[in-house]
Write an enzyme that holds these catalytic residues in place. Sequence first.
Site, mmCIF file in Angstrom:
data_model
loop_
_atom_site.group_PDB
_atom_site.id
_atom_site.type_symbol
_atom_site.label_atom_id
_atom_site.label_comp_id
_atom_site.label_asym_id
_atom_site.label_seq_id
_atom_site.Cartn_x
_atom_site.Cartn_y
_atom_site.Cartn_z
ATOM 1 N N ARG A 234 35.799 33.968 43.512
ATOM 2 C CA ARG A 234 35.271 35.326 43.581
ATOM 3 C C ARG A 234 35.681 35.907 44.928
ATOM 4 N NH1 ARG A 234 34.827 35.196 38.835
ATOM 5 N NH2 ARG A 234 32.963 35.577 37.542
ATOM 6 N N GLU A 263 36.135 44.684 43.831
ATOM 7 C CA GLU A 263 37.022 45.026 42.716
ATOM 8 C C GLU A 263 36.460 46.186 41.899
ATOM 9 O OE1 GLU A 263 37.790 41.669 40.206
ATOM 10 O OE2 GLU A 263 38.195 40.315 41.881
ATOM 11 N N HIS A 281 43.151 39.834 39.265
ATOM 12 C CA HIS A 281 42.118 39.065 38.561
ATOM 13 C C HIS A 281 42.562 38.719 37.136
ATOM 14 C CE1 HIS A 281 37.534 38.261 38.670
ATOM 15 N NE2 HIS A 281 38.158 37.337 37.941
#
Length: 321
Positions: A234, A263, A281
């Site tokens: 993360r 994000e 991602h």
Amino acid sequence: MARVLVTRPLTQGGTDPLLEAGHEIVERGDGAPLSPDELTALAAECDGIVCHLTDRMDAAVLEVGRAGRLRVVANAAVGYDNIDVVTAHSLGITVCNTPGVLDDTTADLAFLLILTATRLASDAERDLREGRWRGWGFGTHLARDVHGSVLGLVGFGRIARAVAQRASGFDMDVIHTARHDTGLRGFVPTLEEVLTRSDIVSLHVPLTESTRHLIGAAELALMKPTAVLINTARGPVVDENALVDALESGTIFAAGLDVFDGEPSVNPRLLSAPRTTLLPHIGSATIATRTRMARLACQGVCDVLAGLTPPNVVPAAQQPT
């Protein structure tokens, strides 16, 4: 028949468990993300929710949902830091995730970043595409070897172990650290030892208050100046400004990131940082894996609504390795 909110479109076939069970699927027609107000309003009208890691299932949403008919929330992801799990359990709402089905795909992506970042492949490709390559040269695009290097894994859950398996094919010496002694070969008790010994450090921890900015200026300073940092966990696990400082000063050699703090916004400093490989991602982004994730999340909802306990329930106190 129950009403199940699917917050964003899933891959083809992903909602089959819901359809086969005869449930009504509630979706936004245009596929755009739901606003917090829209999510809260729909939560009160549905028995279950299949959400994405970008959907904030906070206490406000869960409380309104439970005051209505909400019984289960299934995250189409392994991580669940977007869900207030403690509040959900206190309200009697079951939380599910999608463990196991994306391990190999995400490990492949982590190893792609290991190779690309360590060999500075993104820089080399950029030079070629932008017309700066003037032909083969003995001293051009020099990078670091992956084979025979020391790979340090921070966290040793399923994905990290899959990365370790791939590393064996490159004759890498793999060490790892975790919250508890794994009893396995390569375990070291401290993060500091992993950072100081490793040529490549790959992060595989969940996002919790204890792992937020786990890697900051002090930790980066412990790494070798030839070392590479990889993050497929993360974004907030890494202090991005500290990372850019380390790259610009030569404190570490390179970095490969698939996740970012904030994000979909990306720190502008990262975009111009030297020796970085940045991906949007895509760790689990294959058709087969995303479909398995979607089906597992939807099946979890079906099981709960049928009075069953699915195998992918997230316990209130669970903290992944």
